[in-house]
Design a protein around this motif. Structure first.
Motif, short mmCIF file in Angstrom:
data_model
loop_
_atom_site.label_atom_id
_atom_site.label_comp_id
_atom_site.label_asym_id
_atom_site.label_seq_id
_atom_site.Cartn_x
_atom_site.Cartn_y
_atom_site.Cartn_z
N GLU A 1 2.23 -4.22 11.16
CA GLU A 1 1.39 -4.11 12.35
C GLU A 1 0.23 -3.14 12.13
OE1 GLU A 1 4.07 -3.08 15.47
OE2 GLU A 1 4.64 -5.17 15.88
N ARG A 2 0.52 -2.04 11.45
CA ARG A 2 -0.54 -1.06 11.18
C ARG A 2 -1.56 -1.63 10.20
NH1 ARG A 2 1.31 5.03 9.94
NH2 ARG A 2 2.61 4.47 11.74
N LEU A 3 -1.09 -2.40 9.23
CA LEU A 3 -2.01 -3.04 8.29
C LEU A 3 -2.94 -4.01 9.01
CD1 LEU A 3 -3.14 -3.79 5.55
CD2 LEU A 3 -1.11 -5.21 5.15
N ARG A 4 -2.37 -4.84 9.88
CA ARG A 4 -3.20 -5.79 10.62
C ARG A 4 -4.23 -5.05 11.48
NH1 ARG A 4 2.00 -8.26 12.04
NH2 ARG A 4 2.49 -9.91 10.53
N ALA A 5 -3.80 -3.99 12.13
CA ALA A 5 -4.71 -3.24 13.00
C ALA A 5 -5.85 -2.62 12.20
CB ALA A 5 -3.94 -2.15 13.76
N THR A 6 -5.54 -2.10 11.01
CA THR A 6 -6.57 -1.50 10.17
C THR A 6 -7.56 -2.54 9.69
OG1 THR A 6 -5.05 0.24 9.44
CG2 THR A 6 -6.98 -0.16 8.06
N VAL A 7 -7.06 -3.69 9.27
CA VAL A 7 -7.93 -4.77 8.84
C VAL A 7 -8.81 -5.23 10.00
CG1 VAL A 7 -8.00 -7.18 8.04
CG2 VAL A 7 -6.43 -5.55 6.96
N ASP A 8 -8.23 -5.35 11.18
CA ASP A 8 -9.00 -5.74 12.36
C ASP A 8 -10.19 -4.80 12.57
OD1 ASP A 8 -7.40 -7.90 12.97
OD2 ASP A 8 -6.23 -6.85 14.51
N GLU A 9 -9.94 -3.50 12.45
CA GLU A 9 -11.00 -2.51 12.66
C GLU A 9 -12.10 -2.65 11.62
OE1 GLU A 9 -9.19 1.31 12.65
OE2 GLU A 9 -8.02 0.96 14.49
N GLU B 1 -6.53 -16.99 12.05
CA GLU B 1 -5.86 -17.23 10.79
C GLU B 1 -6.07 -16.05 9.85
OE1 GLU B 1 -7.36 -20.94 9.31
OE2 GLU B 1 -6.06 -22.12 10.65
N SER B 2 -5.08 -15.80 9.01
CA SER B 2 -5.19 -14.70 8.05
C SER B 2 -6.42 -14.86 7.17
CB SER B 2 -3.93 -14.63 7.19
OG SER B 2 -2.78 -14.42 7.99
N SER B 3 -6.73 -16.11 6.82
CA SER B 3 -7.87 -16.38 5.95
C SER B 3 -9.21 -16.09 6.61
CB SER B 3 -7.83 -17.83 5.46
OG SER B 3 -7.75 -18.72 6.55
N ASP B 4 -9.22 -15.90 7.94
CA ASP B 4 -10.44 -15.51 8.63
C ASP B 4 -10.75 -14.03 8.41
OD1 ASP B 4 -10.76 -18.05 9.72
OD2 ASP B 4 -9.64 -17.55 11.54
N LEU B 5 -9.71 -13.24 8.10
CA LEU B 5 -9.87 -11.80 7.97
C LEU B 5 -9.66 -11.28 6.55
CD1 LEU B 5 -8.35 -12.40 10.95
CD2 LEU B 5 -8.91 -9.99 11.17
N VAL B 6 -8.94 -12.07 5.72
CA VAL B 6 -8.61 -11.63 4.37
C VAL B 6 -9.16 -12.63 3.37
CG1 VAL B 6 -6.74 -11.11 2.76
CG2 VAL B 6 -6.49 -10.52 5.19
N ARG B 7 -9.96 -12.13 2.42
CA ARG B 7 -10.51 -13.02 1.40
C ARG B 7 -9.67 -13.02 0.13
NH1 ARG B 7 -16.16 -11.39 -0.98
NH2 ARG B 7 -15.51 -12.97 -2.49
N GLY B 8 -8.83 -11.99 -0.04
CA GLY B 8 -8.01 -11.95 -1.25
C GLY B 8 -6.99 -10.83 -1.22
N LEU B 9 -6.00 -10.95 -2.10
CA LEU B 9 -4.97 -9.92 -2.27
C LEU B 9 -4.87 -9.58 -3.74
CD1 LEU B 9 -2.51 -8.16 -1.53
CD2 LEU B 9 -1.10 -10.23 -1.68
N VAL B 10 -5.05 -8.30 -4.06
CA VAL B 10 -4.88 -7.80 -5.42
C VAL B 10 -3.75 -6.78 -5.38
CG1 VAL B 10 -5.95 -6.61 -7.36
CG2 VAL B 10 -7.33 -8.10 -5.89
N SER B 11 -2.70 -7.02 -6.14
CA SER B 11 -1.57 -6.09 -6.15
C SER B 11 -1.52 -5.34 -7.47
CB SER B 11 -0.25 -6.83 -5.90
OG SER B 11 0.02 -7.74 -6.95
#
Length: 282
Positions: free
Chosen positions: A54-62, A98-108
């Motif tokens: 939830e905190r990750l989503r909120a940070t990305v939203d901001e 959708e997640s793809s509207d806010l996230v373009r990629g994941l690098v781990s």
């Protein structure tokens, strides 16, 4: 000036860090009142880890609201599989986006993406197993989210090595993660657990998991986020994401942890519309 955030800034990437402190991880213990979690059948939305997603989503939203661009999640250690849980089935926060509207990629970076075999106790009480079952591999690649997994084979675990050695320490950690201590990895996470099918897989030879040398308190200049090691994976990630450093405007990065070992990061630029977010270690 020697941390991941500083190294990214020297390459033109400004960053925002997910506000997670070490004491926050004590919240995982709240899962002990969850019968399913307690018995090794934890779900990705269980209370033990829900605070984090939830905190990750909120940070990305901001960050997205501030920049107008989707983010690139740069996730260290446990942050990698927790970022996968946050993205879910491409449903972001259950509000129609959708997640793809806010996230373009994941690098781990050194993330234990794969659960241990059934006969080995899952340290996440089944949550990692559920994440990998529900959203395997580069699950949202068809939706436009790019994946890159960065791992290392720098330390070969050895259960018979002298006590206090990096090899002995690594063997104990690898055993808990994948069920075999005598395998290569980054000193904490075994190589066998670090890559996702369908992702750009980058395996390094001399990089270690975190800011200390494995099994010691000695500072390391060869961890994933150090100045000397960053370009060994960042160049390939930039190519995958279509990001160029030769830009007039600064690039914006968002990272999801307060330590020098963040769990996610976001990158944005005027020329290559990208944003990155980061996560923390296990």
């Amino acid at each position: 000036d020697i941390g991941l955030q500083a190294a990214l800034l020297r390459r033109g990437y400004e960053s925002t860090v997910l506000p997670v402190e070490r004491r926050d991880w004590l919240r995982v213990a709240t899962g002990l009142v969850d019968w399913e979690f307690l018995n090794g059948r934890g779900s990705p939305d269980c209370r033990a880890f829900r605070w984090y997603t939830e905190r990750l989503r909120a940070t990305v939203d901001e960050v997205v609201e501030d920049t107008g661009s989707p983010v690139l999640l740069l996730a260290h250690s446990a942050g990698g599989w927790l970022a996968r849980a946050a993205m879910g089935h491409n449903d972001w926060s259950g509000d129609g986006r959708e997640s793809s509207d806010l996230v373009r990629g994941l690098v781990s970076l050194g993330s234990p993406h794969l659960p241990p075999p059934p006969e080995v106790n899952d340290q996440t009480q089944g949550v990692l197993r559920a994440v990998d079952s529900e959203w395997p591999g580069a699950h949202l690649s068809d939706a436009g989210i790019a994946y890159a997994t960065v791992a290392s084979k720098a330390v070969i675990g050895d259960e018979s090595a002298p006590r206090g050695s990096a090899e002995r320490y690594a063997a104990g950690s690898y055993q808990m993660v994948c069920g075999d201590g005598n395998v290569p990895g980054d000193g904490v996470v075994p190589l066998a657990s670090s890559h996702l099918d369908g992702a750009l897989q980058i395996t390094l030879s001399n990089t270690v998991h975190s800011i200390n040398e494995p099994g010691s308190t000695e500072p390391s200049m060869r961890w994933y986020g150090s100045e000397d090691e960053m370009d060994s994976w960042l160049v390939d990630v930039e190519e995958l994401m279509g990001i160029s450093r030769r830009l007039g405007a600064a690039v914006r990065v968002t990272m999801t942890n307060t330590e020098e070992t963040p769990t996610a990061a976001t990158i944005r630029s005027s020329g290559a519309a990208g944003t990155t977010a980061a996560d923390d270690e296990t």
